[in-house]
Structures are given as C-alpha cells and as structure tokens.
Design an enzyme around this catalytic site. Structure first.
Site, PDB file in Angstrom:
ATOM      1  N   ASP A 157       0.875  -1.162   0.000  1.00 43.22           N
ATOM      2  CA  ASP A 157       0.000   0.000   0.000  1.00 43.22           C
ATOM      3  C   ASP A 157       0.923   1.226   0.000  1.00 43.22           C
ATOM      4  O   ASP A 157       2.094   1.118   0.391  1.00 43.22           O
ATOM      5  CB  ASP A 157      -0.870  -0.023   1.264  1.00 43.22           C
ATOM      6  CG  ASP A 157      -1.600   1.284   1.487  1.00 43.22           C
ATOM      7  OD1 ASP A 157      -2.282   1.728   0.546  1.00 43.22           O
ATOM      8  OD2 ASP A 157      -1.466   1.861   2.577  1.00 43.22           O
ATOM      9  N   ASP A 188      -1.461  -0.756   6.149  1.00 40.86           N
ATOM     10  CA  ASP A 188      -1.667  -0.263   7.512  1.00 40.86           C
ATOM     11  C   ASP A 188      -3.092   0.213   7.788  1.00 40.86           C
ATOM     12  O   ASP A 188      -3.456   0.455   8.924  1.00 40.86           O
ATOM     13  CB  ASP A 188      -0.701   0.889   7.819  1.00 40.86           C
ATOM     14  CG  ASP A 188      -1.090   2.166   7.083  1.00 40.86           C
ATOM     15  OD1 ASP A 188      -1.568   2.049   5.928  1.00 40.86           O
ATOM     16  OD2 ASP A 188      -0.920   3.257   7.634  1.00 40.86           O
ATOM     17  N   ASP A 239      -6.942  -1.746   3.733  1.00 41.89           N
ATOM     18  CA  ASP A 239      -5.977  -2.773   3.324  1.00 41.89           C
ATOM     19  C   ASP A 239      -6.344  -4.156   3.858  1.00 41.89           C
ATOM     20  O   ASP A 239      -5.769  -5.161   3.427  1.00 41.89           O
ATOM     21  CB  ASP A 239      -4.567  -2.416   3.828  1.00 41.89           C
ATOM     22  CG  ASP A 239      -4.045  -1.138   3.210  1.00 41.89           C
ATOM     23  OD1 ASP A 239      -4.259  -0.944   1.999  1.00 41.89           O
ATOM     24  OD2 ASP A 239      -3.433  -0.327   3.931  1.00 41.89           O
TER      25      ASP A 239
END
Length: 642
Positions: free
Chosen positions: A340, A539, A543
C-alpha cells in the site's frame, strides 16, 4: 531493638527471596533432575566396579525414575490423550528393555541423555515465553486517576475510555491514550524497538508500557485495558507460540505411524533372527533393544519446534511479531510483495516540498502570512504548511483581522488591511494559476504533488507544493528485497501521476494506481496466479481485505486495529527493512530445519544398518542416537542469535 514494622519488612523480603528461589528451582526442575540422574549413574557405575551389584542396580533404578519421570509422564499423558504412541514411550520401552537384559548402565545413560535433550527443549520454550514475561512485567498494575481535581490510585483494569490519569517522570504509562496537558519525552523501546526517546506534546498518542522520562503529563484514556497495543503484542506472541507450522504438523502425524512401525519391527526382531539367521536368544533380544533405541525418531521430532520457537523469539525481540510458525515458514517462499502507499511506503502525512514566490516578494513574508492564516484552518494540508513554517521561521504567527473558510476551495483572510486567498487554482483564477511561474503547477502535478496557490490583493504571489513523501528507509527496504529476488509492486488509490512519482522514488518494479479496496483484492489474486506466493503490506482499514487475501499479510505497527488483527506478521516499528530481515530469518529457520531433518535421517539409517550388521553395541547406539538429538536442538538454538 528492631521495630515491628522493620520485622515485618524483613519477613516480607525473606518470603520474597524464598519464593523467587523456589520459582528458579521449578523453572529448571527438568535439568536438575537430569543432572542428578547423571550423578546417580556415576555412583551406580562405581558401585558395580566394587562388586556391589544389588546397590548398583538400585542406584540405576533411582536414576531411571528421577531422570525419566518428566518424559515418562509426558509420554503417558499424550498417549492417553491422543490414543497414539509417541517417541517418549519408545524411550521408556528401550530403557526398560535394556534393564531386563542386564544393561543397566546403558539404559540409565539413555534416560539421562533423553532427559538432557528434553531439558534443552524446555529451555527453548522458556526462552520464547521469556519474551512474553518481559513484556508483561513492563505494564504497571496501578494508575493515578484524576477526577474533578481529586487523585486516586486505581487498578488499570478499572480505567475506562475518557478517564484522565497523571503520569509522573520516570513512571511507565499504564494504558493507551493521548496527552491533554504537559509535554515530555517517551522511551517507546518496549513497543517499537526504537532506542531513541520520542518527544510528545498535547494531542500526541502514548502507549501502555512505555516510559515517561522527564515531564508530568495528563493522559486521556482512548482504549480499554484489553484493547491496548501492549495487550495486542502479548496476544500475538502467545498465538505464535501455540500455532504449529505445516512441517511440525506433518512430523507429529508421521511420529504416530512411525512409532507403531518401529514397535512392530522390534517384536519381529525379537524372534526372526533366531530362526532365520541362527542368532542366540540373548543376541536376538539384545539387537532388538538396540533397534528400539536407534530407530526412535527423537532427533527428527526435535528438528522443527525448537527452531520455530527460537526464530519467533528472535523476531519478537527485534519488533517483528509472527502470529504463528506457519506464517514464519511461508515468508521464505515469497516471490512477490505488494505494498500500500499511504502510511506504508510513505509517511502518510503531506509535507511541503516546493515554494515558488513571484518576483518582488519575500518568501519569508509569504510563508509567515500564509501560515498565520492556515493556523485558523481545519484543512489537512494546513497542518503541513504550519509545520513547515514553524521549522523555517523564527517568529510567532500573526492574527488575521478577518477569516473565512470557503468549503472545497480554500480560505480568505485579511491581514494588515491586505486581502489574501489561499487554495485551488480556480479559487485564485484558473488562467493566472496556469501561467504562474511558467506553468510550474502542471509540472508538479506530473510529479504527483498537490499544489496550493497564494494570492495577495488579487495577484498570485506564491505556489506551494505538497506531497506525501516516501519514507527514508523505503528505498533501502525495496533494494534489500530485490537482492532477495522478490518482485515489488505498489497498489494505491491515488492518481496515475502520484502513483508513478512515488513508485519511481521508491524504485519499485511496478505500480497500479486508482485502486479501490476491492480492486486491490483482484490485483492480488492475479499476482498470486503469476507468482504463487505473494505478501501484502499495509496499515489501513482499506488494506484489510488484501491482507487477508495474500499468502502472508504484513501490517505496520502504527496501523489500524483491523489491519493488525487481519495480518499474519506485524512490524512494530513501522520499519520496512524489517521485512527483508523477517524473510532472512525465515530462510535461516527453514535451512536449519532441513539440516536437522537430513542429519536425523542419516544418523537413524546408519545406526539401523549397523545394528543389522552387528557393528554397533548398545552403549554406542544410545550415545550416537541421543547425542544426535542434542546436536539437533543446539543447532536450532542458533536462531536465538540476531
């Protein structure tokens, strides 16, 4: 004369010392019993040499009982519980069989070495549990709660969200919260592994188990005691210690079948060689007992669990938390990792990267006026400009005479009777913004930067560019992964320009921009089809689906609770290079496990063959077989080293 209070204090200290002494004995009871059985074996051997046969046998029997009690109890309990014979039962039968044919010394030595290897396994387990104990000791049991100016000491379990607590210098913070009064420096090494203290001010988050170094602070509780980051760490490590890897599960399933086969072959060996090869009954039974010893899979069974626990303990000490041996094992097979962007590859907060000021204007003046106005705004970009100004300027901000927040566009204000506008291009005039500084805004957009224009009395005076900057350690982390042969890709919901810019700065192999959470899952499935074993690093709440879809989900420690709960591995320090370290640790562990398994099989095969050829005697068989078990465990303990 000693006062009653002093006497009670001495009594309490004596009781505490005695309790601690007994706890240490209990902790090392298995090793103490093994060593004592060794002393009894030496005594039995001396008695035998002095022709005191009866006393010698009694001493050996005591060595059997004392040295073998722990393992015999474990073997019997597991056999009853699982209705499956195990390696401990083989050792019991082998020791008893040795005694039956008069080889008391060999039987006792077998028990002794088996007990020592068991004590080593227990040591490995205790070493792993020590990480939990050390953590648990860090959290205070009491907190100083402040209610309407009154202070009272309460147990941490009584704290609820919204409570205010006072934490004095030198004290550990009892629960997660945010500072509402005071400023200080916090030692967060217990949580993040960061050796340098971190400065904390009002509204900054603080965590249970960390140390308040130099200032009194009032903290508002934001999480219940059971939900703190500290408790989550403990739960993660406990989970990792109990969850078994696929290799361990296979060995345990294999053990039951193997033990049955060995016992069947031993029974066959008690009779067949006498009739088929003409061996005497004594030789036949003797060889059957040797086979019972050397064919036992002790070393094979001990090949995996000590290595796995040592690796988990090593990782926990370095801020890499594995939720189980299966995830640790899977890391070594990774071929690709998807990242990410926000909060993972980048810091997650925009920073000022460029300021372009029109001719005839002072950058210091423009920045001072802009920051003074933005200090009254609630826009996310305002904080970045304010932070930059505080670090750059050496004067306090001004107070605007008037202020208006134009939702979706920017802010208008008056300072020193001058009219200022700060915001988007269309807010200050699209055409003028497009032509400002030879079209600098367009170039910055291709670099993935967000632009803010500053206008004074109808004239554009400055352009401020902001961007969520790449973490300093990101490039090194990606470089380390590339050296390990792992393909890296970024999945982000940002625009193509931003995605391209960040991917270039991080030196990733590829990127996919404009990804919604469900798109990330689809892309991850395609990656798994191409690379088989894929990890996802993230995080945020968005996600979580991708973390669950990946073969290994890796969460940043400062991420959302959902990400932490969904992930298989947690990086407590938000330190991306730890991923490469975790993969290296996993590969080391798997390499050591393979060494252990191959070595165990070679030793067992060699000893069984030598026994059939009548080359090996019981003493050598006992020492070689049990010695190989100890060597396998010692090889596993190498993983405790960084």
């Amino acid at each position: 004369m000693m006062s009653l209070e002093d006497k009670n204090l001495v009594k309490e200290e004596t009781e505490a010392t005695t309790t601690k002494w007994f706890d240490q004995i209990k902790l090392h009871a298995e090793l103490i019993a093994a060593l004592f059985s060794g002393v009894l074996i030496a005594a039995g051997w001396l008695l035998d040499k002095n022709e005191l046969a009866t006393a010698s046998v009694i001493t050996y029997i005591l060595a059997f009982i004392i040295g073998g009690f722990a393992k015999a109890k474990e073997g019997i309990e597991e056999t009853i519980a699982n209705k499956e014979l195990n390696v401990e039962m083989l050792m019991i039968f082998a020791a008893i069989g040795s005694g039956i044919i008069g080889y008391w010394t060999e039987g006792a030595i077998l028990i002794f070495i088996f007990a020592v290897s068991g004590a080593l396994e227990t040591y490995t387990m205790n070493k792993s549990h020590k990480e939990i104990s050390a953590l648990m000791e860090l959290q205070p049991e009491e907190a100083l709660r402040v209610t309407d100016g009154k202070k009272e000491k309460v147990h941490v379990s009584q704290l609820i969200i919204g409570d205010q607590i006072l934490v004095k210098p030198g004290e550990r913070i009892p629960s997660d919260g945010k500072i509402i009064a005071g400023h200080t420096t916090i030692d967060e090494a217990a949580i993040t592994g960061e050796s340098l203290p971190v400065s904390k001010d009002i509204e900054d988050a603080v965590y249970a188990g960390t140390v308040n170094l130099n200032g009194s602070i009032t903290v508002e509780i934001t999480k219940s005691n059971s939900e703190t980051l500290f408790q989550k760490i403990i739960e993660l490590v406990q989970s990792a210690q109990t969850e078994k890897s696929p290799s361990q599960l296979f060995i345990e399933r294999f053990e039951g079948t193997y033990v049955k086969v060995v016992l069947a072959v031993v029974v066959f060996m008690m009779f067949a060689p006498h009739f088929l090869l003409g061996w005497s009954w004594t030789e036949t039974f003797y060889r059957a007992m040797i086979l019972l010893v050397v064919a036992s899979p002790c070393a094979l069974v001990a090949s995996i669990m000590p290595a796995t626990l040592s690796a988990i303990s090593n990782g926990a000490r370095r801020g890499i938390l594995f939720k189980g041996g299966v995830h640790l094992e899977n890391l070594s097979h990774l071929q690709a990792i998807a990242f990410d962007k926000t909060g993972t590859l980048t810091k997650g907060k925009p920073e000022v990267t460029d300021i372009i000021v029109a001719d005839g204007y002072s950058e210091e003046e423009i920045l001072l006026k802009t920051a003074s106005i933005e200090s009254h705004s609630t826009h996310p970009l305002a904080n970045a400009i304010i932070k930059y100004a505080k670090n750059t300027l050496k004067q306090s901000f001004l107070n605007p005479e008037s202020m208006e927040d134009v939702a979706g566009w920017g802010v208008k204000a008056t300072i020193d009777h001058e009219e200022w506008k700060i915001g988007k291009a269309k807010f200050v005039g699209a055409k003028a913004a497009e032509n400002f500084a030879n079209g600098a805004a367009a170039q910055m957009a291709t670099e993935g930067k967000t632009t803010v224009f500053v206008q004074k009395n109808g004239e554009i005076t400055a352009l401020i560019a902001l961007q969520d900057v790449v973490r300093e350690e990101t490039k090194r982390a990606i470089s380390d992964l590339r050296k390990q042969g792992i393909y890296t890709i970024m999945l982000t919901g940002d625009s193509q320009n931003t995605g391209k810019a960040i991917a270039g700065k991080a030196e990733l192999d590829d990127y996919i921009a404009e990804c919604l959470p469900e798109n990330k899952v689809e892309h991850l499935k395609h990656l798994k089809e191409k690379y088989t074993n894929v990890a996802m690093v993230g995080d945020g709440i968005n996600d979580a689906p991708a973390l669950a879809t990946a073969n290994v989900g890796i969460a940043m420690g400062e991420g959302s609770d959902v990400a932490l709960e969904t992930a298989d591995v947690v990086l407590m320090k938000n330190d991306l290079p730890r991923i490469s370290e975790a993969i290296t640790l996993s590969r080391r562990m798997n390499k050591i496990i393979k060494q252990n398994v191959v070595f165990s099989i070679i030793v067992i095969t060699f000893l069984i063959t030598s026994n059939f050829l009548q080359f090996v005697d019981l003493p050598f068989g006992v020492i070689a077989h049990e010695g190989s078990t100890i060597l396998v465990i010692l090889n596993s303990l190498r993983l405790l080293r960084s």
